[in-house]
Design a protein around this motif. Structure first.
Motif, mmCIF file in Angstrom:
data_model
loop_
_atom_site.group_PDB
_atom_site.id
_atom_site.type_symbol
_atom_site.label_atom_id
_atom_site.label_comp_id
_atom_site.label_asym_id
_atom_site.label_seq_id
_atom_site.Cartn_x
_atom_site.Cartn_y
_atom_site.Cartn_z
ATOM 1 N N UNK A 27 80.130 -27.312 -13.012
ATOM 2 C CA UNK A 27 80.862 -26.066 -13.226
ATOM 3 C C UNK A 27 82.315 -26.279 -13.660
ATOM 4 N N UNK A 28 82.961 -27.303 -13.123
ATOM 5 C CA UNK A 28 84.401 -27.435 -13.316
ATOM 6 C C UNK A 28 84.845 -28.787 -13.845
ATOM 7 N N UNK A 29 83.915 -29.740 -13.941
ATOM 8 C CA UNK A 29 84.303 -31.117 -14.259
ATOM 9 C C UNK A 29 85.126 -31.252 -15.519
ATOM 10 N N UNK A 30 84.672 -30.673 -16.619
ATOM 11 C CA UNK A 30 85.405 -30.808 -17.883
ATOM 12 C C UNK A 30 86.785 -30.169 -17.797
ATOM 13 N N UNK A 31 86.864 -29.014 -17.154
ATOM 14 C CA UNK A 31 88.149 -28.341 -17.011
ATOM 15 C C UNK A 31 89.095 -29.152 -16.123
ATOM 16 N N UNK A 32 88.562 -29.757 -15.075
ATOM 17 C CA UNK A 32 89.396 -30.539 -14.170
ATOM 18 C C UNK A 32 89.899 -31.808 -14.857
ATOM 19 N N UNK A 33 89.003 -32.475 -15.577
ATOM 20 C CA UNK A 33 89.421 -33.705 -16.268
ATOM 21 C C UNK A 33 90.463 -33.417 -17.340
ATOM 22 N N UNK A 34 90.391 -32.240 -17.970
ATOM 23 C CA UNK A 34 91.385 -31.866 -18.980
ATOM 24 C C UNK A 34 92.770 -31.742 -18.380
ATOM 25 N N UNK A 35 92.845 -31.514 -17.077
ATOM 26 C CA UNK A 35 94.119 -31.409 -16.372
ATOM 27 C C UNK A 35 94.484 -32.702 -15.641
ATOM 28 N N UNK A 36 93.711 -33.768 -15.889
ATOM 29 C CA UNK A 36 94.007 -35.059 -15.285
ATOM 30 C C UNK A 36 93.397 -35.282 -13.920
ATOM 31 N N UNK A 37 92.492 -34.373 -13.482
ATOM 32 C CA UNK A 37 91.802 -34.547 -12.194
ATOM 33 C C UNK A 37 90.488 -35.249 -12.509
ATOM 34 N N UNK A 38 90.489 -36.565 -12.402
ATOM 35 C CA UNK A 38 89.398 -37.366 -12.957
ATOM 36 C C UNK A 38 88.323 -37.759 -11.961
ATOM 37 N N UNK A 39 88.578 -37.610 -10.673
ATOM 38 C CA UNK A 39 87.595 -38.023 -9.667
ATOM 39 C C UNK A 39 87.029 -36.804 -8.944
ATOM 40 N N UNK A 80 94.540 -25.640 -5.801
ATOM 41 C CA UNK A 80 95.993 -25.646 -5.912
ATOM 42 C C UNK A 80 96.579 -26.981 -5.463
ATOM 43 N N UNK A 81 96.070 -27.522 -4.359
ATOM 44 C CA UNK A 81 96.561 -28.806 -3.867
ATOM 45 C C UNK A 81 96.219 -29.954 -4.823
ATOM 46 N N UNK A 82 95.236 -29.738 -5.683
ATOM 47 C CA UNK A 82 94.869 -30.759 -6.664
ATOM 48 C C UNK A 82 95.768 -30.726 -7.897
ATOM 49 N N UNK A 83 96.664 -29.736 -7.967
ATOM 50 C CA UNK A 83 97.587 -29.659 -9.085
ATOM 51 C C UNK A 83 97.294 -28.550 -10.074
ATOM 52 N N UNK A 84 96.387 -27.641 -9.708
ATOM 53 C CA UNK A 84 96.048 -26.518 -10.579
ATOM 54 C C UNK A 84 96.934 -25.338 -10.178
ATOM 55 N N UNK A 85 97.870 -24.919 -11.043
ATOM 56 C CA UNK A 85 98.874 -23.944 -10.629
ATOM 57 C C UNK A 85 98.337 -22.544 -10.366
ATOM 58 N N UNK A 86 97.279 -22.133 -11.058
ATOM 59 C CA UNK A 86 96.715 -20.797 -10.872
ATOM 60 C C UNK A 86 95.206 -20.920 -10.622
ATOM 61 N N UNK A 87 94.815 -21.269 -9.418
ATOM 62 C CA UNK A 87 93.397 -21.550 -9.137
ATOM 63 C C UNK A 87 92.463 -20.395 -9.469
ATOM 64 N N UNK A 88 92.866 -19.164 -9.220
ATOM 65 C CA UNK A 88 91.963 -18.032 -9.432
ATOM 66 C C UNK A 88 91.855 -17.645 -10.909
ATOM 67 N N UNK A 89 92.706 -18.213 -11.738
ATOM 68 C CA UNK A 89 92.531 -18.088 -13.175
ATOM 69 C C UNK A 89 91.724 -19.261 -13.728
ATOM 70 N N UNK A 90 91.826 -20.391 -13.054
ATOM 71 C CA UNK A 90 91.117 -21.606 -13.477
ATOM 72 C C UNK A 90 89.618 -21.511 -13.207
#
Length: 240
Positions: A27-39, A80-90
């Motif tokens: 669901x979120x892997x590609x979006x997370x990796x695009x923001x540098x959250x790789x694991x 948010x703690x992972x570095x995503x500034x607007x979690x409910x938009x992400x």
């Protein structure tokens, strides 16, 4: 009742988290990796562990909430703690629902069924004591083809008292030691099995989830093992 009893923690011990990680990635892997959250496993681990802490703190403060509710509710904070500034938009509510469906589909670890069968063949009665809800956790056993009588599956939800509070373990300890025997508690969470051991159980720890036992922090165990079948073998041998 048999004088030989072993109580298992379920989620994290017999049940692994791979299906949850797969659902997060889908669901979120590609979006997370695009923001540098790789694991994805690291994110999943953080989510699980923080949810366990908040669940425990709520229980300790007299405001018990089921673990599944805590786990689902805290999702946005973890983003948010992972570095995503607007979690409910992400991420959307549909994303969370799909991930929670993966959480419901988690599977028994390799060797879990063999572990349970070894103990039963050796004359042990197998119990389970979980922070999860009975329907979900019972489903993990059912889909794995492991018979778990409803009366042998216990949840903290029934007493509204979460592990590792010693009083959470005590009713089952008293029930299983009424004949003078000393039951086992088996887990892959050292905080869990060490608390059960201090309450009066014999302790069996498997490193399949945490790898490092950290006995300098949690104390010695009666059994230490790297795999679930090995843990069963050692419990059987130590009980002779």
């Amino acid at each position: 009742m048999s004088g030989k009893n072993v109580v298992f923690d379920v989620v994290g011990t017999l049940v692994g988290y791979e299906k949850l990680y797969e659902a997060i990635d889908a669901r979120l892997g590609d979006r997370m990796r695009a923001l540098g959250i790789n694991s994805i496993p690291m994110f999943g681990y953080m989510w699980i562990e923080v949810a366990e802490r908040e669940y425990t703190y709520l229980s300790m403060s007299g405001a018990y909430v089921s673990y599944a509710h805590v786990f689902e509710s805290i999702f946005w904070r973890m983003l948010w703690k992972s570095g995503i500034p607007e979690p409910r938009e992400f991420a959307t509510a549909d994303d969370l629902a799909a991930i929670m469906e993966g959480y419901m589909r988690m599977e028994m670890r390799p060797g879990a069924k063999e572990c349970v069968q070894k103990l039963r063949d050796a004359g042990f009665t197998v119990w389970a004591f979980t922070m999860g809800d009975l329907k979900r956790v019972g489903g993990y056993f059912k889909q794995a083809g492991i018979e778990m009588p409803a009366e042998h599956l216990k949840s903290c939800d029934s007493s509204s008292l979460g592990k590792p509070d010693p009083e959470a373990y005590r009713p089952l300890l008293n029930q299983l030691s009424s004949d003078g025997s000393k039951p086992w508690f088996a887990a892959a969470h050292m905080w869990d099995v060490s608390a059960a051991r201090r309450t009066g159980f014999r302790g069996a720890y498997c490193s399949v989830w945490e790898r490092e036992a950290l006995t300098d922090l949690f104390g010695e165990m009666d059994v230490l093992a790297d795999t679930l079948p090995e843990m069963a073998d050692k419990v059987i041998a130590a009980s002779k």
